[in-house]
Design an enzyme around this catalytic site. Sequence first.
Site, PDB file in Angstrom:
ATOM      1  N   GLY A  73       0.770  -1.234   0.000  1.00 15.67           N
ATOM      2  CA  GLY A  73       0.000   0.000   0.000  1.00 15.67           C
ATOM      3  C   GLY A  73       0.800   1.282   0.000  1.00 15.67           C
ATOM      4  O   GLY A  73       0.281   2.339  -0.346  1.00 15.67           O
ATOM      5  N   ASP A  74       2.059   1.231   0.403  1.00 15.69           N
ATOM      6  CA  ASP A  74       2.912   2.419   0.424  1.00 15.69           C
ATOM      7  C   ASP A  74       4.332   2.010   0.050  1.00 15.69           C
ATOM      8  O   ASP A  74       5.305   2.416   0.665  1.00 15.69           O
ATOM      9  CB  ASP A  74       2.876   3.063   1.819  1.00 15.69           C
ATOM     10  N   LEU A  75       4.410   1.168  -0.974  1.00 18.32           N
ATOM     11  CA  LEU A  75       5.685   0.561  -1.345  1.00 18.32           C
ATOM     12  C   LEU A  75       6.438   1.454  -2.326  1.00 18.32           C
ATOM     13  O   LEU A  75       6.128   1.504  -3.506  1.00 18.32           O
ATOM     14  CB  LEU A  75       5.460  -0.826  -1.942  1.00 18.32           C
ATOM     15  N   ASN A  79      10.669   2.448   1.528  1.00 20.94           N
ATOM     16  CA  ASN A  79      10.033   1.426   2.366  1.00 20.94           C
ATOM     17  C   ASN A  79      10.462   0.005   2.000  1.00 20.94           C
ATOM     18  O   ASN A  79       9.758  -0.942   2.317  1.00 20.94           O
ATOM     19  CB  ASN A  79       8.508   1.545   2.291  1.00 20.94           C
TER      20      ASN A  79
END
Length: 171
Positions: A73-75, A79
């Site tokens: 979701g926030d790759l 991250n």
Amino acid sequence: MLGGTPQRNRWSRQGGRAGWIDFLAEARLGALNAELARRGGATPLVEAVAQVIDRLPQWFDDGYLPRASLIHGDLWSGNWAMQADGTPVIYDPAVSCSDAEAELAMMELFGSPPAGFWHAYRATAGLHEGYARRRGLYQLYHLLNHVLLFGGGYAAQALACARALLGRGAP
């Protein structure tokens, strides 16, 4: 949570393409756009995002059928990392069951995936030819989140993204 922004994760009222479009309109783009409007965000941006939401079905008219996938979701490159032995590590997730293309778009928003990624991805999962048409929709969600979290130049970037989507006509 997506950073400090609550992320609405709910099941669609319906499945398939229509369910995904509904989810994207209400729980993703619509939710962040409503919060931006509530905070007094720039009217041109709020209006442009509303227009994108109204036209969502056209970006899925190429036969693409989103499949529910568990995504980070926030790759983005900040991250993910590698341990000394080469084991990949990911962190700071904003997990949801979403279209896998949403993950790919985020990976491209602030840089590029590592060398060899696209070849391996296509060989393993395949990539619909219409992904490039939808990439901006998924990136707009993250840009709106950045407007809410950080303001500044992200509002201009989000507006440019929304206008680019709208300027294509039927993608």
